[in-house]
Write an enzyme that holds these catalytic residues in place. Structure first.
Site, PDB file in Angstrom:
ATOM      1  N   GLU A  89      -3.342   7.656  -3.932  1.00  0.00           N
ATOM      2  CA  GLU A  89      -3.296   6.353  -3.273  1.00  0.00           C
ATOM      3  C   GLU A  89      -3.153   5.250  -4.310  1.00  0.00           C
ATOM      4  O   GLU A  89      -3.831   5.264  -5.340  1.00  0.00           O
ATOM      5  CB  GLU A  89      -4.575   6.140  -2.457  1.00  0.00           C
ATOM      6  CG  GLU A  89      -4.621   4.815  -1.714  1.00  0.00           C
ATOM      7  CD  GLU A  89      -5.922   4.640  -0.948  1.00  0.00           C
ATOM      8  OE1 GLU A  89      -5.965   4.999   0.237  1.00  0.00           O
ATOM      9  OE2 GLU A  89      -6.916   4.157  -1.555  1.00  0.00           O
ATOM     10  N   TYR A 121       0.867  -1.183   0.000  1.00  0.00           N
ATOM     11  CA  TYR A 121       0.000   0.000   0.000  1.00  0.00           C
ATOM     12  C   TYR A 121       0.897   1.223   0.000  1.00  0.00           C
ATOM     13  O   TYR A 121       1.912   1.263   0.712  1.00  0.00           O
ATOM     14  CB  TYR A 121      -0.894   0.005   1.247  1.00  0.00           C
ATOM     15  CG  TYR A 121      -1.691   1.281   1.427  1.00  0.00           C
ATOM     16  CD1 TYR A 121      -2.953   1.429   0.856  1.00  0.00           C
ATOM     17  CD2 TYR A 121      -1.183   2.346   2.166  1.00  0.00           C
ATOM     18  CE1 TYR A 121      -3.686   2.592   1.012  1.00  0.00           C
ATOM     19  CE2 TYR A 121      -1.911   3.519   2.325  1.00  0.00           C
ATOM     20  CZ  TYR A 121      -3.160   3.634   1.745  1.00  0.00           C
ATOM     21  OH  TYR A 121      -3.877   4.789   1.902  1.00  0.00           O
TER      22      TYR A 121
END
Length: 389
Positions: A197, A109
């Site tokens: 993101e 992530y």
């Protein structure tokens, strides 16, 4: 402002961040053509909506041949996709992204956003890629590595190394990870993003760092210098009344309650919503009429609020600094007369020309409920909403 995954990946491509080959499609025919053009053993069929959790909701499927691909394409395009971010109403899928598959060795992530507490950008990475980061943050916060970047200075090489080390990346992929993180920050800064993101960012079996997803939020105050990004706006993904409100210079966000709010200033609007909840009610919206509200602005605000059929009362909370309370009062009277309101209106006015405003309201012969303070206003608005309901 948000954009779709495929649009975010176009930005990645411009900044030389590695992505799989993919093609957007707006019909079954286009999607099948895209599948043929990719000529890949494994293909991902991805719904394009402005919400996370697409995979869990059935909006992302893997196809190993054309028959599987066609089946997934027909099932996903046009479906109502329900995720934890869309709410129970879901969103209709009107576009797809057909993307070549990759061989994944490890999922990560990575994200950059603004930390308002430190007035710096925060760059976060985690080895827990492909899952909801909110769950990781609450259950295993130690698995999220954070560095703070002064936007006036920019990200430093030692910070990039810290991120890559934190993920346990080694060998040739280590250098590529550093390069990817550097390009991510450049992309974030140059496009006036408030969030970038990638979940997941992956290490492939041939040791390359590849972005399998993209999520962007943009600072609306910076869009005037981002013409390319403005053109990416998908109005079908936005609330109709929020779009309508923006035409009048109103900041409106629909909520799930029944007490409509009209307030000047974002801070006071947030405080108003809090005090409504403390009084036992639920706000139906956030509506900031701004620091230069006019009678016309107030009237348009009423129209927007009343478009929500759940609204059972309206609380107007104005602190007159730049805004003159008497002008707001004139707008209230005008709106009540012209729109034929059938919900109770509670008004709290303090500040510039407040006494003149109260006189205008009292002499209007309209059933407007005056309030002496925020607590009194909230309690009255909640009470009449309950009675109305």
């Amino acid at each position: 402002m948000k954009i779709h995954e495929y649009q975010g990946k176009e930005l990645f491509k411009k900044h030389q961040i590695k992505i799989p080959v993919g093609i957007p499609a707006f019909s079954i025919e286009e999607a099948l053509k895209a599948y043929d053009l990719l000529d890949s053993d494994i293909v991902a069929i991805k719904a394009q909506i402005h919400a996370g959790g697409r995979g869990k909701g059935g909006g992302v499927k893997i196809a190993k041949n054309k028959d599987e691909a066609e089946n997934h394409i027909r099932n996903i395009l046009g479906m109502k996709l329900v995720t934890h971010q869309t709410g129970p109403k879901g969103k209709k899928v009107e576009r797809l992204y057909i993307e070549s598959g990759v061989n994944i060795k490890q999922e990560y992530y990575a994200a950059i956003t603004l930390d308002r507490n430190t007035e710096m950008d925060v760059f976060m990475v985690s080895t827990e890629g492909g899952v909801e980061i909110e769950k990781v943050a609450s259950e295993s916060p130690e698995k999220i590595i954070k560095i703070w970047v002064d936007p006036l200075v920019g990200i430093k090489h030692f910070q990039l190394r810290k991120l890559a080390f934190g993920l346990g990346i080694s060998g040739t992929a280590f250098k590529e990870a550093i390069d990817t993180f550097s390009k991510m920050y450049d992309c974030y800064q140059k496009n006036d993003a408030s969030l970038l993101e990638i979940n997941p960012l992956v290490l492939t079996t041939d040791n390359h760092i590849v972005a399998l997803d993209s999520k962007f939020n943009f600072d609306s105050n910076g869009l005037f210098r981002q013409s390319d990004i403005r053109e990416m706006r998908d109005l079908s993904e936005e609330d109709e009344m929020e779009i309508e409100a923006s035409k009048y210079g109103l900041n409106y966000i629909k909520l799930d309650g029944n007490v409509g709010c009209m307030v000047n200033g974002a801070g006071l609007a947030m405080a108003t919503m809090d005090i409504i909840k403390l009084a036992g009610g639920e706000p139906a919206n956030f509506l900031d009429v701004g620091g230069t509200a006019s009678a016309e602005t107030v009237k348009n605000g009423f129209r927007i609020i009343l478009s929500d059929k759940n609204v059972k009362s309206i609380l107007i909370n104005i602190f007159g600094g730049i805004v003159r309370c008497d002008i707001v009062a004139k707008g209230v009277v005008q709106a009540v007369k012209e729109l034929g309101l059938n919900v109770p209106v509670v008004v709290r006015l303090q500040g510039t020309n407040a006494e003149e405003a109260k006189k205008l309201l009292s002499e209007s012969d309209l059933s407007i409920i005056p309030a002496n303070g925020m607590k009194d206003a909230a309690e009255k608005a909640v009470k009449v909403a309950i009675n109305k309901g």
